[in-house]
Design an enzyme around this catalytic site. Sequence first.
Site, PDB file in Angstrom:
ATOM      1  N   GLU A 165     -30.166 -49.851  -4.301  1.00 22.80           N
ATOM      2  CA  GLU A 165     -29.422 -49.508  -5.523  1.00 22.80           C
ATOM      3  C   GLU A 165     -28.153 -48.703  -5.197  1.00 22.80           C
ATOM      4  OE1 GLU A 165     -32.287 -47.452  -7.957  1.00 22.80           O
ATOM      5  OE2 GLU A 165     -33.151 -49.315  -8.694  1.00 22.80           O
ATOM      6  N   GLU A 322     -37.729 -54.754  -8.483  1.00 23.05           N
ATOM      7  CA  GLU A 322     -38.565 -53.629  -8.911  1.00 23.05           C
ATOM      8  C   GLU A 322     -38.735 -53.674 -10.419  1.00 23.05           C
ATOM      9  OE1 GLU A 322     -37.064 -49.748  -7.969  1.00 23.05           O
ATOM     10  OE2 GLU A 322     -36.460 -50.331  -5.957  1.00 23.05           O
TER      11      GLU A 322
HETATM   12  C1  GAL Z   1     -35.706 -47.170  -8.548  1.00 25.44           C
HETATM   13  C2  GAL Z   1     -35.655 -46.933  -7.046  1.00 25.44           C
HETATM   14  C3  GAL Z   1     -37.040 -46.793  -6.455  1.00 25.44           C
HETATM   15  C4  GAL Z   1     -37.882 -45.859  -7.274  1.00 25.44           C
HETATM   16  C5  GAL Z   1     -37.874 -46.324  -8.712  1.00 25.44           C
HETATM   17  C6  GAL Z   1     -38.716 -45.485  -9.632  1.00 25.44           C
HETATM   18  O1  GAL Z   1     -34.477 -46.976  -9.164  1.00 25.44           O
HETATM   19  O2  GAL Z   1     -34.984 -47.981  -6.411  1.00 25.44           O
HETATM   20  O3  GAL Z   1     -36.930 -46.326  -5.132  1.00 25.44           O
HETATM   21  O4  GAL Z   1     -37.377 -44.567  -7.190  1.00 25.44           O
HETATM   22  O5  GAL Z   1     -36.568 -46.317  -9.217  1.00 25.44           O
HETATM   23  O6  GAL Z   1     -38.700 -46.002 -10.929  1.00 25.44           O
END
Ligand code: GAL
Length: 683
Positions: A165, A322
Amino acid sequence: MTTAPPAAATRPDTPAWLPRLTGIAYGGDYNPEQWPEDVWRDDVRLMREAGVNLVSVGIFSWAMLEPSEGRFEFAWLDRVLELLHGAGIAVDLATPTANPPPWFARRHPDSLPVTREGTVLGPGSREAFCPCSPAYAEAAARITEQLARRYGDHPALALWHVNNEYGAHVPACYCPTSAAAFRRWLRARHGTLDALNQAWGTAVWGQRFGDWEEIETPRASPMAVNPAQQLDYRRFSSDAFLECFRRERDILHRLAPGVPVTSNFMVTNCKDVDYWRWAAEVDVVSNDHYLRAEQPDNHIELAMSADLTRSLARGGPWLLMEHSTSAVNWQPRNIAKRPGEMGRNSLTHVARGADGVLFFQWRAAASGAEKFHSAMLPHSGTGSRVWREVEQLGRDLAALREVRGSRVVADVGVVWDWESWWALELEGRPSCDLDYMERVAACYERLWRAHLTVDFARPEADLRAYPLVVVPSLYLTTRTAAASLRDYVEEGGTLLVSYFSGVVDANDTVHPGGHPGALRELLGLAVEEFLPLREGEQVQLDDGSRADVWAEQVEPRGAETVLRYLDGPAAAGPAVTRHRLGRGQAWYASTRLRDEALDRLLYRVYADAGLVPRPSLPAGVEVVRRSDGEASWLFVVNHEEQDVELAATGTEQLSGARRDAALPVPAGAVRILREDPTQPTLK
Ligand code: GAL
């Protein structure tokens, strides 16, 4: 559903999309370094039980891989990859460059990012690096090269995951090194100092530069910093991170040819990165999406994010890198997902083109900042509802393997532009209520409720595939974009443009000749004056609609007036117009319409475009079609609290049930119908 799936986006010089995986990818971030080794075996066993076939490894493990400068420890990662490979689980291997190790910050304090106000951000969390730091560049290249050499031909390796990100926590750095890099970037963009002075309008407030060295980052200043400078700084910062990405990607391509490279985006959550520019640079578009848990009907924003991600992938497959099985840990109130919600979310992403569903993260962390974040394997273990749903999702995705590679069939194009978003929300605008995301989301929501599927497009794109294109508040409109929108209309397209569009060029300079400068002729009107409304003030239109936030004094110059203001500062003047041009028409809404009022307008526009929304479908039922040219699948997501039934024939992909007349979709459920080729279900 009208638009034929576009031809597959193939780039002969880049690796194919996840060649080492078949079917839909399923898994999550896997952080074995947080656990003793005896837990790893359990992990892998449970991954198999859940149907996991891809995990992202090593995202934040730089300190474990290079515990001190130049000393590498890969043995533990060797064992992790072997274990996963032995279990048939593929690896999305990260370059760990999102978080340099503690020794790095200590040795290179000038690599730490600096805020606009001049605060140096310390290590201790993550992503504390300046994208322009030469020391960071060198160290990131070194660890990337080590990983590529060691694992480039590892049989488990399916994908490289570069960084994490980019720009999420530190969208821009304002240190002296960044200022010097900015000046180099400006020379490349503007060529001469005269051209820069002209582009930035530095005659205003006597800001004329006599030497490149006088140019600083737009750091905190007594008043609003030159908007063109701010806009260029946003472009530069997005490019600076892109440069970091390219550096690693090129090493990986060179040392591990054939393995695709991605970096996870946050398309609707990160305003700071111009993902149109980024999407052209990654082999696989991947996205992280987290529901805004407290927002009502948050599944509509989910759909928007998925559609935007697919559009960045040029209609091709993409990876949901994710999302969460249940609650996150960083919203004000971290609402747990309700039974069935996680599966519904996941399958909606698939409906909208995702060929992979991954989570943050595999096993809930016991310590650290994210221990209250949900996971595939929660703290409560395999006896939990979340785990049962994770297993169920694994079975569902396995049953969807033949959907992989098929493309979403869209009805409407919506123009989306990060640069215009940045520009619209700088200081000194006519109203603090102007909000780019609000306008896009409001239009998207009505299209969603009309059961129309959206592709997003950049303003300069060829839009001819769409019978209707919606342009929400495109404040910054280049001449090229305006010409392309005009061609689209002249060739028969229907366009709907909302207020405060076409106003400035790429340097935030007002287009000459009056508003909406770049779009004046296309829309067949002039806007003599912006008439922003007071807080809470509403105006009434002559079809009974109420509008707020904004009005304009519109003077038709070829356009017909469709709706008028009845009251307010523009009383009796045109509020909504339509301009027939060539074989098409360009509609303009000069005020903020929402909900049913926006619907009323949209339904007239749909009629012009020959689009048939599907009012007969229940309101909260989401319907999306994927097609591979031969077979097609209808995804039906029921967000209602009642069971519904759709007239449909085909075979349910998940259960194999034959449906000869009606497809029952229980409340909260998702049904995926493989349609009979001769009888597509919904027109
Ligand atoms: C994302 C990040 C992950 C984790 C996640 C938690 O933005 O890439 O590493 O922190 O959020 O929701």
